[in-house]
Design an enzyme around this catalytic site. Structure first.
Site, PDB file in Angstrom:
ATOM      1  N   ASP A 185      -2.219  -1.216   0.892  1.00  0.00           N
ATOM      2  CA  ASP A 185      -1.860  -0.918  -0.495  1.00  0.00           C
ATOM      3  C   ASP A 185      -2.864  -1.686  -1.349  1.00  0.00           C
ATOM      4  OD1 ASP A 185      -0.465  -0.048  -2.757  1.00  0.00           O
ATOM      5  OD2 ASP A 185       0.805  -1.839  -2.757  1.00  0.00           O
ATOM      6  N   ASP A 227       4.147  -4.933  -2.497  1.00  0.00           N
ATOM      7  CA  ASP A 227       2.847  -4.526  -1.930  1.00  0.00           C
ATOM      8  C   ASP A 227       2.887  -4.540  -0.405  1.00  0.00           C
ATOM      9  OD1 ASP A 227       1.173  -4.792  -4.611  1.00  0.00           O
ATOM     10  OD2 ASP A 227       2.372  -6.608  -4.385  1.00  0.00           O
ATOM     11  N   GLU A 259      -3.680   3.835   0.289  1.00  0.00           N
ATOM     12  CA  GLU A 259      -3.093   4.604  -0.811  1.00  0.00           C
ATOM     13  C   GLU A 259      -4.195   5.276  -1.611  1.00  0.00           C
ATOM     14  OE1 GLU A 259      -1.110   3.377  -4.891  1.00  0.00           O
ATOM     15  OE2 GLU A 259       0.282   3.084  -3.217  1.00  0.00           O
TER      16      GLU A 259
END
Length: 179
Positions: free
Chosen positions: A7, A141, A68
């Site tokens: 992330d 996260d 991501e």
């Protein structure tokens, strides 16, 4: 299959490694958040992220890296830092010949919770259930990185086969046109 989920973020970069295969229970290998100080110049922060991602790849030897996919938000400075961190992660994986998959936030939310509009708490709760953890990974996260890895294990193989089939069909069509 062992997947490193990332992330990306310039201040906090979630890292999570999940092992398993679709249709079988998945297991947590490791999870953490790389942090950089906003007081440091961006190039130094990116070097810190690069070293951290490289160390995780070296230590955990993933079969693939799931990151991501960056999408437009209203705050351009946030997008830039996130995109820079994602680019560093892609370079680290590519340098080692690892396949890189990009998954959108809504794709990840839908994969782990059943709804592309799930909030952070719902994603964290589902990651906790899927990986049979005693507590929700924190900060968000960390949970998001694990959710990316889970999504790739569940959907990545099928997506890779679809892309390979599409590429083969395109190649056959191109070969037919050159004759």
């Amino acid at each position: 299959m062992r997947v490193l989920g990332i992330d990306p973020g310039l201040t906090r970069c979630g890292m999570g490694v999940v092992e398993g295969q679709a249709g079988r229970p998945l297991s947590l290998v490791d999870v953490n958040v790389l942090r950089t100080s906003s007081q440091l110049p961006v190039p130094q922060r990116l070097v810190t992220i690069e070293k951290g991602v490289d160390a995780w790849i070296e230590e955990h030897r993933p079969d693939a890296v799931a990151i991501e996919r960056i999408f437009a938000r209203s705050d351009v400075s946030t997008i830039m830092g996130t995109a820079q961190a994602a680019g560093i992660a892609m370079v680290c994986a590519a340098r080692r010949g690892l396949p890189v998959a990009l998954h959108t936030p809504s794709e990840v939310k839908a994969a782990v919770s059943g709804s592309g509009r799930a909030d952070k708490a719902q994603v964290g709760a589902m990651v906790t259930r899927i990986l049979r953890l005693d507590a929700m990974p924190k900060p968000a996260d960390a949970a998001d990185a694990l959710a990316l890895a889970i999504t790739h294990i569940w959907r990545g193989g099928a997506q890779a086969r679809l892309e390979a089939a599409a590429a083969a069909a395109t190649a056959r069509l191109a070969a037919g046109r050159t004759r």
